[in-house]
Design a protein around this motif. Structure first.
Motif, PDB file in Angstrom:
ATOM      1  N   GLU A 177       0.848  -1.192   0.000  1.00 30.22           N
ATOM      2  CA  GLU A 177       0.000   0.000   0.000  1.00 30.22           C
ATOM      3  C   GLU A 177       0.884   1.243   0.000  1.00 30.22           C
ATOM      4  O   GLU A 177       2.068   1.182   0.358  1.00 30.22           O
ATOM      5  CB  GLU A 177      -0.937   0.019   1.229  1.00 30.22           C
ATOM      6  N   ARG A 245      -9.327   1.280  13.816  1.00 30.81           N
ATOM      7  CA  ARG A 245      -8.849   0.494  12.681  1.00 30.81           C
ATOM      8  C   ARG A 245      -8.277   1.428  11.626  1.00 30.81           C
ATOM      9  O   ARG A 245      -8.867   2.460  11.310  1.00 30.81           O
ATOM     10  CB  ARG A 245      -9.992  -0.308  12.058  1.00 30.81           C
ATOM     11  N   HIS A 246      -7.120   1.053  11.078  1.00 30.40           N
ATOM     12  CA  HIS A 246      -6.599   1.752   9.907  1.00 30.40           C
ATOM     13  C   HIS A 246      -7.378   1.322   8.664  1.00 30.40           C
ATOM     14  O   HIS A 246      -7.694   0.133   8.521  1.00 30.40           O
ATOM     15  CB  HIS A 246      -5.146   1.347   9.630  1.00 30.40           C
ATOM     16  N   GLY A 247      -7.637   2.270   7.759  1.00 30.08           N
ATOM     17  CA  GLY A 247      -8.038   1.856   6.413  1.00 30.08           C
ATOM     18  C   GLY A 247      -6.844   1.204   5.734  1.00 30.08           C
ATOM     19  O   GLY A 247      -6.940   0.109   5.163  1.00 30.08           O
ATOM     20  N   THR A 249      -3.987  -1.033   5.317  1.00 33.92           N
ATOM     21  CA  THR A 249      -3.687  -2.396   5.817  1.00 33.92           C
ATOM     22  C   THR A 249      -4.841  -3.061   6.568  1.00 33.92           C
ATOM     23  O   THR A 249      -4.789  -4.231   6.855  1.00 33.92           O
ATOM     24  CB  THR A 249      -2.449  -2.477   6.764  1.00 33.92           C
ATOM     25  N   ARG A 250      -5.883  -2.295   6.944  1.00 37.75           N
ATOM     26  CA  ARG A 250      -7.025  -2.795   7.724  1.00 37.75           C
ATOM     27  C   ARG A 250      -6.652  -3.288   9.113  1.00 37.75           C
ATOM     28  O   ARG A 250      -7.393  -4.061   9.733  1.00 37.75           O
ATOM     29  CB  ARG A 250      -7.729  -3.951   6.992  1.00 37.75           C
ATOM     30  N   CYS A 252      -6.169  -3.401  13.107  1.00 36.77           N
ATOM     31  CA  CYS A 252      -6.953  -2.922  14.246  1.00 36.77           C
ATOM     32  C   CYS A 252      -5.987  -2.701  15.404  1.00 36.77           C
ATOM     33  O   CYS A 252      -5.262  -3.620  15.781  1.00 36.77           O
ATOM     34  CB  CYS A 252      -8.000  -3.959  14.627  1.00 36.77           C
ATOM     35  N   GLY A 270      -5.710  -7.039   9.520  1.00 40.29           N
ATOM     36  CA  GLY A 270      -5.125  -6.794   8.216  1.00 40.29           C
ATOM     37  C   GLY A 270      -5.376  -8.011   7.348  1.00 40.29           C
ATOM     38  O   GLY A 270      -5.925  -9.017   7.815  1.00 40.29           O
ATOM     39  N   TYR A 271      -4.986  -7.915   6.089  1.00 41.20           N
ATOM     40  CA  TYR A 271      -5.212  -9.036   5.162  1.00 41.20           C
ATOM     41  C   TYR A 271      -3.864  -9.632   4.780  1.00 41.20           C
ATOM     42  O   TYR A 271      -2.822  -9.113   5.173  1.00 41.20           O
ATOM     43  CB  TYR A 271      -5.985  -8.552   3.933  1.00 41.20           C
ATOM     44  N   TRP A 282      -3.770   5.155  -1.520  1.00 37.88           N
ATOM     45  CA  TRP A 282      -4.622   6.127  -0.812  1.00 37.88           C
ATOM     46  C   TRP A 282      -4.251   7.517  -1.284  1.00 37.88           C
ATOM     47  O   TRP A 282      -3.068   7.886  -1.235  1.00 37.88           O
ATOM     48  CB  TRP A 282      -4.400   6.015   0.707  1.00 37.88           C
ATOM     49  N   GLN A 289      -9.135   8.653   6.369  1.00 35.88           N
ATOM     50  CA  GLN A 289      -9.739   7.318   6.490  1.00 35.88           C
ATOM     51  C   GLN A 289      -8.665   6.241   6.556  1.00 35.88           C
ATOM     52  O   GLN A 289      -8.805   5.245   7.255  1.00 35.88           O
ATOM     53  CB  GLN A 289     -10.623   7.020   5.279  1.00 35.88           C
ATOM     54  N   TYR A 293      -9.973   4.702  10.216  1.00 36.00           N
ATOM     55  CA  TYR A 293     -11.141   4.493   9.353  1.00 36.00           C
ATOM     56  C   TYR A 293     -12.441   4.961  10.002  1.00 36.00           C
ATOM     57  O   TYR A 293     -13.195   5.713   9.384  1.00 36.00           O
ATOM     58  CB  TYR A 293     -11.238   3.039   8.879  1.00 36.00           C
TER      59      TYR A 293
END
Ligand code: M3P
Ligand code: FE
Length: 307
Positions: A177, A245-247, A249-250, A252, A270-271, A282, A289, A293
């Motif tokens: 990202e 939570r971050h947008g 990397t997702r 928490c 994250g994923y 981004w 966000q 987020y």
């Protein structure tokens, strides 16, 4: 994974060694694994198997001395050193035993001013569980916040574009990202992975070289991140942002400061990207966000305080 494996160690400067030992051992819940004749104290996370991952030393100024990534084996280390030299990066070797339980380290300075190392050997001391028919946890996993591993670092410095080239072209990382600056072109922040993790290291463009934004520790669940927040508050730890939570990397997360002002993160989620995934971008308008987020907020302290 056959080249660079993971962030294996980071050495952090603290003001008061014994106060910091109490913090890292009893509040963060790392396992103390040794002290050396240079006055350094070595820790690991409970579920890590190698002897150490987080090392502190007393100093007048907080911040990061260096960080190291473990590579697959000695042949890989030699090959990556040759590749770095061919690319035009000077390297030096720190002798085996300079750090407790750690083999020879190939050391070099990144364009952002950070000292990075590669190493192939660190004694495995295990996670306290047996290799045959292990239980799922033990006493060390129940002491303090007790993250399972050192997960990644976020570092601030100039010329992250030159870092990106080295990580992508020499070290085999891929860009997961990125955040673009207001002009829509300049890459202000980068999240890079050498594995299946959403990032192993991240960089943010910043005028001052060699700065630390945070070291991040992985928790097993969102409940355990919230419990980390409870433990921070019970111990009057200074918290920066979260739980949120971050947008980007997702992840928490909660960010807080150690007694010397070094930021650390306790996170989960994250994923899991693959190297063939396209980079997620981004733009500047959506950076709030990306950072937070739910709140869609650029937190001033989070973006400006580094050690
Ligand atoms: C992380 C993470 C910024 C976001 C940082 C994100 C600088 O640290 O673990 O994903 O906005
Ligand atoms: Fe992080």
């Amino acid at each position: 994974m056959t080249g660079v494996l993971r962030p294996g160690h980071v050495q952090i400067r603290v003001f008061d060694l014994e106060e910091s030992v109490r913090f890292y051992r009893d509040v963060l819940g790392l396992v103390e694994t040794g002290r050396d004749d240079k006055g350094r104290v070595y820790f690991k996370c409970w579920d890590e198997r190698d002897h150490n991952s987080y090392i502190i030393r007393q100093a007048e100024e907080a911040g990061i001395d260096f960080f190291g990534f473990k590579v697959l084996n000695v042949e890989t280390l030699d090959k990556l050193e040759a590749d770095l030299n061919e690319y035009g990066i000077e390297t030096s070797r720190m002798p085996a035993g300079d750090m407790l339980a750690t083999g020879e380290r190939v050391r070099f300075t990144l364009p952002t001013g950070h000292i990075m190392e590669l190493y192939a050997e660190k004694s495995a001391v295990g996670n306290g569980l047996t290799n045959a028919n292990p239980g799922p946890w033990n006493a060390a996993s129940e002491h303090g916040i007790a993250p399972v591993r050192l997960d990644h670092m976020l570092l601030y410095g100039p010329n992250v574009a030159a870092n990106k080239k080295i990580f992508e072209e020499v070290l085999g990382f891929f860009l997961v990202e990125r955040v673009l600056a207001e002009d829509g072109e300049f890459e202000a922040a980068l999240w890079l992975s050498c594995s299946h993790k959403v990032h192993d290291i991240a960089f943010v463009e910043h005028p001052e070289p060699g700065k630390l934004h945070h070291c991040s520790f992985l928790m097993e669940s969102w409940e355990k991140v919230l419990r980390a927040g409870d433990i921070m508050s019970m111990n009057e730890v200074s918290v920066d942002i979260g739980p949120t939570r971050h947008g980007i990397t997702r992840g928490c997360t909660i960010y807080a400061w150690d007694p010397s002002g070094n930021r650390f993160e306790t996170f989960m989620g994250g994923y899991q990207p693959y190297p063939d995934y396209e980079t997620i971008t981004w733009d500047w308008d959506h950076f709030p966000q990306g950072l937070d987020y739910p709140q869609r907020k650029l937190h001033e302290s989070f973006l400006t305080i580094v050690t």
